[in-house]
Design an enzyme around this catalytic site. Structure first.
Site, PDB file in Angstrom:
ATOM      1  N   ASP A 102      13.289  -2.970  -4.687  1.00 39.67           N
ATOM      2  CA  ASP A 102      12.798  -2.817  -3.143  1.00 39.67           C
ATOM      3  C   ASP A 102      11.442  -2.664  -2.884  1.00 39.67           C
ATOM      4  O   ASP A 102      10.757  -2.860  -1.838  1.00 39.67           O
ATOM      5  CB  ASP A 102      13.497  -1.891  -2.486  1.00 39.67           C
ATOM      6  N   LYS A 103      10.723  -2.239  -3.892  1.00 39.05           N
ATOM      7  CA  LYS A 103       9.169  -1.992  -3.832  1.00 39.05           C
ATOM      8  C   LYS A 103       8.556  -2.198  -5.227  1.00 39.05           C
ATOM      9  O   LYS A 103       9.127  -1.959  -6.168  1.00 39.05           O
ATOM     10  CB  LYS A 103       8.894  -0.713  -3.129  1.00 39.05           C
ATOM     11  N   THR A 104       7.261  -2.148  -5.119  1.00 38.32           N
ATOM     12  CA  THR A 104       6.621  -2.350  -6.351  1.00 38.32           C
ATOM     13  C   THR A 104       6.353  -0.830  -7.107  1.00 38.32           C
ATOM     14  O   THR A 104       6.127  -0.890  -8.337  1.00 38.32           O
ATOM     15  CB  THR A 104       4.814  -2.952  -6.341  1.00 38.32           C
ATOM     16  N   GLU A 117      -3.206   7.506   0.185  1.00 34.15           N
ATOM     17  CA  GLU A 117      -4.079   8.269   0.846  1.00 34.15           C
ATOM     18  C   GLU A 117      -4.944   9.192  -0.138  1.00 34.15           C
ATOM     19  O   GLU A 117      -5.964  10.055   0.166  1.00 34.15           O
ATOM     20  CB  GLU A 117      -3.155   9.332   1.936  1.00 34.15           C
TER      21      GLU A 117
END
Length: 663
Positions: A432-434, A551
């Site tokens: 679902d994500k890298t 961040e």
């Protein structure tokens, strides 16, 4: 980090400083939640600081001992034998060994049992050794110690397996939570603690938790001597992101939500200590509920071997069938010519395999005999070879120096060797994500300030591509050398900062004609975030941890450019920045983050600025689409020259954030 040992006995407001989504107090009405308590699925009762009440029914709950082993002393033999005889070859040789005990076998008994016992024994020994290693790992986890309250404000160290429901425990910084806990208080005055849930969901970002206001004064060991409360909550379930319950404390009912629950196998980060009450223990914890028993794993090669064994067995069956038919024809022909043949050529009825009077029975006996005699077609030794190879591969994997993690000083552990050959055969990855496929680390590489693009360092992907290109060029022409490709190797001295531009590095940005815009850009990076600073080995450098890795990269970059974020409280963020004319100064900024979504714009309102900036300014940062959809006004001239750069950054798969300042 702790400034005072005792806090005043008063309630404090919920902080608007942090932007974690799970950090907000429950917005639901406590009355509907209270009506669920006692209903099916919401019947658990926990007596805080009274674990002795949970040693008898109806409130007796499991111990905190957790086991991930596949077998135990009772189940090892039957389960392991079942696993071994799931293999077609082993099952075939078991039948042959059973037949060898009868008069129908052409072999001696030991000649069939000994190979089978060796093959099955080696496989069972491998399973036993691997399961023993799992037991040792479980023993290591269950033997971890945690400070547990035993009364009169005294905390003693107990193994995890001796912690029970209702115990009040004290967790120190960088320790794992032994059970699912209700957060009572922390070392921070606003009773916040930071949790790393990497073992649960793979996320390395910190998540903030906060206790209910009623227990925020329980911040010392002595305060636990008189603490008594009752928790009414949901029954054990595997849902990591939900929790429904009430805390009955001092004749008041306080609703609970997931923001107050600390899950087992999470780690306490950037908080000196916390106090918590055990809600779920051992097999009732959400982490264990989400885990599954060690399955019986079989690789694709092993399954393919079974198919090959089926083919060989079919050939063996065909050979035996042909032998039986030929025997029937021979016996039948001998029966018709029994009288004409000489006595020494006649078949005797005493021979069970060539009985002229019963040709069908003779055919069946020939078929059984042929199945045993031609059994060499089934390669039983192939399984032994596979088991030996898998064990050696597991040993090599455990001793692989390239898989050693220097950060944690841990090497890889092979819990099972059944799927070694599957490691290099991954064909499809669904993610679902890298971050699941990568290290989930961000680097500050490029920036565009007032329409001017800066930076452009190299990462490991660029280096690997350049090395491959260089090797291809050398293979085609050995005398050719491309210095632009060969000399790109560089050592990254700062993790998260891969920026190279002489116009901004080493304080040269202070001599730039656009110094005001550059200063504001770095201030936005240093102020609009959810990070917190932690001390580093270097005296003038800090490390940072935040909700997201980008961040952290921004904070590291701003520190390298001379804008060091030093401290944050409920209402103040302290920033040490490099002022172009005066040098290093310390400035305080009143910060507010009204948006709780990590991808929404985050803003910080400045109340104390340098001398040349008398007005209050608003700093904001967010992803491009959110900034534009929110209708935030940006200087048109900067937007005109920045939009083409965003397309270039998109083509290079950069993660982009828009920073701007307005009064």
């Amino acid at each position: 980090m702790r400034e005072s040992s005792r806090r005043p006995n008063k309630k404090i407001r919920w902080s608007n400083l942090y932007t974690f989504p799970c950090f907000r107090p429950p917005s639901a009405d406590p009355e509907p939640i209270k009506s669920l308590i006692g209903q099916p699925g919401f019947s658990r009762v926990v007596f805080c600081n009274k674990p002795h009440l949970h040693r008898m029914k109806p409130h007796k709950y499991p111990t905190n001992y957790v086991s991930t082993t596949k077998y135990n002393v009772v189940t090892f033999l039957p389960r392991s034998l079942f696993e071994q005889f799931r293999r077609v070859a082993n099952f075939y040789f078991l039948l042959v060994a059973v037949l060898s005990c009868t008069s129908l076998s052409p072999f001696a008994r030991l000649s069939q049992f000994i190979p089978l016992v060796i093959v099955v024994g080696i496989s069972m020994l491998k399973e036993a050794v691997e399961d023993w290693h799992r037991f040792l790992q479980d023993l290591e986890v269950n033997s971890r110690v945690v400070k547990t309250h035993i009364g009169e404000g005294v905390f003693v160290e107990k193994p995890w397996q001796q912690v029970s429901v209702g115990d009040v425990v004290k967790i120190q910084k960088d320790q794992y939570f032994p059970s699912d806990l209700l957060l009572l208080s922390s070392s921070y005055e606003d009773v916040v603690c930071y949790v790393e849930t990497m073992n649960l969901d793979g996320e390395t970002n910190l998540k903030a938790k906060r206790c209910v206001e009623a227990t925020l004064n329980l911040n010392e060991d002595d305060s636990m001597s008189k603490f008594e409360a009752t928790i009414y909550c949901e029954d054990p379930n595997p849902n990591l992101y939900s929790f429904v319950g009430n805390l009955e404390f001092q004749n008041e009912s306080h609703p609970l939500c997931p923001a107050q629950v600390l899950l087992r196998d999470s780690k306490l980060r950037n908080t000196e200590y916390i106090y918590g009450a055990v809600i779920f223990s051992g097999p009732d914890t959400k982490a264990v509920r989400n885990s599954m028993k060690s399955p019986s794993k079989r690789s694709r090669i092993e399954k393919k071997m079974d198919h090959l064994i089926y083919v060989l067995f079919s050939m063996l069956f065909l050979f035996s069938l042909v032998t039986a038919i030929a025997s029937t024809l021979l016996v039948s022909s001998q029966k018709t010519s029994q009288k004409t043949n000489s006595w020494y050529l006649r078949l005797q009825d005493k021979n069970l395999y060539f009985r002229p009077s019963k040709p069908v029975l003779s055919a069946i006996m020939q078929f059984i005999w042929s199945l045993q005699l031609d059994g060499y077609l089934i390669p039983i030794s192939l399984y032994v070879s596979f088991e030996v190879v898998k064990v050696l591969q597991a040993v090599l994997i455990n001793k692989d120096t390239q898989m050693f993690d220097e950060a944690t000083c841990q090497s890889v552990r092979t819990r099972t060797s059944n799927l070694n050959e599957e490691l290099g055969q991954v064909s499809i990855i669904l993610s679902d994500k890298t971050g699941t496929l990568t290290c989930n680390q961000m680097e500050f590489r490029k920036c565009s300030i007032a329409g001017v693009s800066y930076g452009g360092g190299l990462n490991e992907v660029d280096l690997a591509a350049s090395r491959r290109m260089n090797s291809d060029m050398v293979a085609r022409s050995p005398n050719l050398k491309n210095p632009e490709i060969s000399d790109v190797h560089r050592e990254y001295s700062i993790k998260g900062f891969n920026f190279g531009d002489d116009r901004l590095m080493d304080g040269r940005w202070t001599r730039n004609s656009n110094v005001y815009d550059i200063t504001m850009f770095f201030r936005v990076m240093a102020l609009c975030h959810t990070g917190i600073p932690i001390e580093d080995d270097q005296a003038d450098k800090l490390k940072f941890e935040a909700e997201s890795p980008e961040e952290v990269a921004f904070l590291i970059a701003s520190q390298e450019f001379g804008f060091q974020f030093c401290k944050r409280t409920q209402s103040v963020m302290v920033l040490k920045e490099l002022e172009p004319d005066l040098g290093s100064i310390v400035e305080s900024y009143s910060a507010h983050h009204p948006c709780c979504s990590p991808k929404a714009p985050m803003s910080a309102y400045s109340s104390q600025m340098p001398i040349e900036l008398k007005q209050n300014l608003s700093f904001a940062k967010g992803i491009y689409l959110v900034i534009m959809s929110a209708g935030l006004s940006i200087v048109a001239i900067f937007l005109t020259v920045t939009l083409p750069l965003t397309k270039i950054f998109w083509m290079k798969w950069y993660l982009m954030l828009i920073c701007f300042v307005r009064s």
